[in-house]
Design a protein around this motif. Structure first.
Motif, PDB file in Angstrom:
ATOM      1  N   ARG A  29       1.906  -2.494 -10.574  1.00  0.00           N
ATOM      2  CA  ARG A  29       1.597  -3.993 -10.842  1.00  0.00           C
ATOM      3  C   ARG A  29       0.726  -4.402 -12.011  1.00  0.00           C
ATOM      4  O   ARG A  29       0.855  -4.984 -12.880  1.00  0.00           O
ATOM      5  N   VAL A  30      -0.479  -3.496 -11.912  1.00  0.00           N
ATOM      6  CA  VAL A  30      -1.341  -3.747 -13.114  1.00  0.00           C
ATOM      7  C   VAL A  30      -0.798  -3.329 -14.267  1.00  0.00           C
ATOM      8  O   VAL A  30      -0.888  -3.934 -15.191  1.00  0.00           O
ATOM      9  N   PHE A  31      -0.313  -2.113 -14.282  1.00  0.00           N
ATOM     10  CA  PHE A  31       0.541  -1.623 -15.599  1.00  0.00           C
ATOM     11  C   PHE A  31       1.360  -2.589 -15.961  1.00  0.00           C
ATOM     12  O   PHE A  31       1.332  -2.860 -17.237  1.00  0.00           O
ATOM     13  N   ARG A  32       2.245  -3.081 -15.156  1.00  0.00           N
ATOM     14  CA  ARG A  32       3.446  -4.041 -15.846  1.00  0.00           C
ATOM     15  C   ARG A  32       2.788  -5.481 -16.363  1.00  0.00           C
ATOM     16  O   ARG A  32       3.309  -5.904 -17.302  1.00  0.00           O
ATOM     17  N   GLY A  33       1.815  -5.816 -15.726  1.00  0.00           N
ATOM     18  CA  GLY A  33       1.064  -7.127 -15.898  1.00  0.00           C
ATOM     19  C   GLY A  33      -0.065  -6.960 -17.056  1.00  0.00           C
ATOM     20  O   GLY A  33      -0.736  -8.144 -17.278  1.00  0.00           O
ATOM     21  N   SER A  34      -0.292  -5.553 -17.528  1.00  0.00           N
ATOM     22  CA  SER A  34      -1.450  -5.521 -18.319  1.00  0.00           C
ATOM     23  C   SER A  34      -1.418  -6.249 -19.577  1.00  0.00           C
ATOM     24  O   SER A  34      -2.472  -6.842 -20.240  1.00  0.00           O
ATOM     25  N   TYR A  35      -0.170  -6.062 -20.539  1.00  0.00           N
ATOM     26  CA  TYR A  35       0.133  -6.681 -21.799  1.00  0.00           C
ATOM     27  C   TYR A  35      -0.980  -6.448 -22.687  1.00  0.00           C
ATOM     28  O   TYR A  35      -1.717  -7.502 -23.142  1.00  0.00           O
ATOM     29  N   GLY A  36      -1.569  -5.234 -22.953  1.00  0.00           N
ATOM     30  CA  GLY A  36      -2.681  -4.911 -23.804  1.00  0.00           C
ATOM     31  C   GLY A  36      -3.964  -4.779 -23.012  1.00  0.00           C
ATOM     32  O   GLY A  36      -5.187  -4.324 -23.809  1.00  0.00           O
ATOM     33  N   LEU A  37      -3.982  -5.050 -21.855  1.00  0.00           N
ATOM     34  CA  LEU A  37      -5.221  -4.706 -21.122  1.00  0.00           C
ATOM     35  C   LEU A  37      -5.777  -3.100 -21.178  1.00  0.00           C
ATOM     36  O   LEU A  37      -4.686  -2.500 -21.318  1.00  0.00           O
ATOM     37  N   GLU A  38      -6.860  -2.916 -21.513  1.00  0.00           N
ATOM     38  CA  GLU A  38      -7.285  -1.394 -21.766  1.00  0.00           C
ATOM     39  C   GLU A  38      -7.415  -0.635 -20.050  1.00  0.00           C
ATOM     40  O   GLU A  38      -7.875  -1.358 -19.106  1.00  0.00           O
ATOM     41  N   LEU A  39      -6.194   0.296 -19.818  1.00  0.00           N
ATOM     42  CA  LEU A  39      -6.252   0.863 -18.628  1.00  0.00           C
ATOM     43  C   LEU A  39      -7.119   1.868 -18.603  1.00  0.00           C
ATOM     44  O   LEU A  39      -7.560   2.647 -19.412  1.00  0.00           O
ATOM     45  N   ARG A  43      -8.200   7.030 -14.029  1.00  0.00           N
ATOM     46  CA  ARG A  43      -7.311   6.831 -12.864  1.00  0.00           C
ATOM     47  C   ARG A  43      -6.134   7.100 -13.121  1.00  0.00           C
ATOM     48  O   ARG A  43      -5.354   7.646 -12.230  1.00  0.00           O
ATOM     49  N   MET A  44      -5.317   6.881 -14.371  1.00  0.00           N
ATOM     50  CA  MET A  44      -4.077   6.998 -14.718  1.00  0.00           C
ATOM     51  C   MET A  44      -3.807   8.806 -14.614  1.00  0.00           C
ATOM     52  O   MET A  44      -2.632   9.150 -13.936  1.00  0.00           O
ATOM     53  N   ARG A  45      -4.742   9.454 -15.031  1.00  0.00           N
ATOM     54  CA  ARG A  45      -4.489  10.941 -15.030  1.00  0.00           C
ATOM     55  C   ARG A  45      -4.583  11.380 -13.665  1.00  0.00           C
ATOM     56  O   ARG A  45      -3.664  12.318 -13.017  1.00  0.00           O
ATOM     57  N   ALA A  46      -5.612  10.946 -12.773  1.00  0.00           N
ATOM     58  CA  ALA A  46      -5.412  11.173 -11.431  1.00  0.00           C
ATOM     59  C   ALA A  46      -4.241  11.086 -10.514  1.00  0.00           C
ATOM     60  O   ALA A  46      -3.809  11.739  -9.829  1.00  0.00           O
ATOM     61  N   MET A  47      -3.714   9.801 -11.118  1.00  0.00           N
ATOM     62  CA  MET A  47      -2.529   9.156 -10.109  1.00  0.00           C
ATOM     63  C   MET A  47      -1.468  10.225 -10.750  1.00  0.00           C
ATOM     64  O   MET A  47      -0.410  10.710  -9.986  1.00  0.00           O
ATOM     65  N   PHE A  48      -1.286  10.451 -11.968  1.00  0.00           N
ATOM     66  CA  PHE A  48      -0.141  11.222 -12.480  1.00  0.00           C
ATOM     67  C   PHE A  48      -0.225  12.679 -12.008  1.00  0.00           C
ATOM     68  O   PHE A  48       0.779  13.089 -11.520  1.00  0.00           O
ATOM     69  N   GLU A  49      -1.566  13.205 -11.854  1.00  0.00           N
ATOM     70  CA  GLU A  49      -1.688  14.613 -11.349  1.00  0.00           C
ATOM     71  C   GLU A  49      -1.419  14.718 -10.071  1.00  0.00           C
ATOM     72  O   GLU A  49      -1.045  15.875  -9.396  1.00  0.00           O
ATOM     73  N   GLY A  50      -1.347  13.527  -9.160  1.00  0.00           N
ATOM     74  CA  GLY A  50      -1.360  13.672  -7.733  1.00  0.00           C
ATOM     75  C   GLY A  50       0.157  13.074  -7.414  1.00  0.00           C
ATOM     76  O   GLY A  50       0.646  13.464  -6.064  1.00  0.00           O
ATOM     77  N   LEU A  51       1.035  12.903  -8.269  1.00  0.00           N
ATOM     78  CA  LEU A  51       2.243  12.351  -8.098  1.00  0.00           C
ATOM     79  C   LEU A  51       3.183  13.447  -7.413  1.00  0.00           C
ATOM     80  O   LEU A  51       3.823  13.172  -6.328  1.00  0.00           O
ATOM     81  N   GLN A  52       3.216  14.702  -8.008  1.00  0.00           N
ATOM     82  CA  GLN A  52       4.193  15.594  -7.311  1.00  0.00           C
ATOM     83  C   GLN A  52       3.880  15.901  -5.758  1.00  0.00           C
ATOM     84  O   GLN A  52       4.504  16.143  -5.093  1.00  0.00           O
ATOM     85  N   ALA A  53       2.475  15.930  -5.553  1.00  0.00           N
ATOM     86  CA  ALA A  53       2.130  16.211  -4.349  1.00  0.00           C
ATOM     87  C   ALA A  53       2.437  15.112  -3.289  1.00  0.00           C
ATOM     88  O   ALA A  53       2.986  15.072  -2.052  1.00  0.00           O
ATOM     89  N   VAL A  54       2.460  13.783  -3.648  1.00  0.00           N
ATOM     90  CA  VAL A  54       2.791  12.787  -2.962  1.00  0.00           C
ATOM     91  C   VAL A  54       4.397  12.600  -2.735  1.00  0.00           C
ATOM     92  O   VAL A  54       4.922  12.409  -1.762  1.00  0.00           O
ATOM     93  N   PHE A  55       5.022  12.982  -3.874  1.00  0.00           N
ATOM     94  CA  PHE A  55       6.643  13.069  -3.830  1.00  0.00           C
ATOM     95  C   PHE A  55       7.083  14.086  -2.797  1.00  0.00           C
ATOM     96  O   PHE A  55       7.943  13.911  -1.910  1.00  0.00           O
ATOM     97  N   SER A  56       6.450  15.283  -2.823  1.00  0.00           N
ATOM     98  CA  SER A  56       6.658  16.426  -1.831  1.00  0.00           C
ATOM     99  C   SER A  56       6.482  15.964  -0.345  1.00  0.00           C
ATOM    100  O   SER A  56       7.179  16.270   0.453  1.00  0.00           O
TER     101      SER A  56
END
Length: 85
Positions: A29-39, A43-56
């Motif tokens: 939701r934050v990513f889609r609504g950011s429109y130029g907001l600095e992310l 946090r993005m890296r941590a979420m990306f790195e955890g994605l495979q474990a969450v999916f499993s």
């Protein structure tokens, strides 16, 4: 999906997984609504790195749910056949 409905069905996923998935949903939701907001890159890296474990974990919990539902369906069929005889 994390709600165990007595006499109907077990929870599809655990509450822990639900909470984790909600973090990804909030981030989306934050990513889609950011429109130029600095992310927050960390946090993005941590979420990306955890994605495979969450999916499993999701796949594992879904497989358990489907297995449970298969057993319940077979029990219902057996009960129906027994009551017909």
């Amino acid at each position: 999906m994390a709600l165990d409905i007595q006499q109907v069905r077990p929870a599809v996923i655990t509450d822990d997984l639900r909470q984790t998935l909600e973090q990804y949903l909030r981030f989306r939701r934050v990513f889609r609504g950011s429109y130029g907001l600095e992310l927050d890159r960390e946090r993005m890296r941590a979420m990306f790195e955890g994605l495979q474990a969450v999916f499993s974990q999701f796949q594992h919990e879904l497989a358990q749910f489907l297995s449970t539902m298969t057993v319940l369906a077979q029990e219902l069929e057996t009960d129906d056949q027994t009551s017909e005889n």
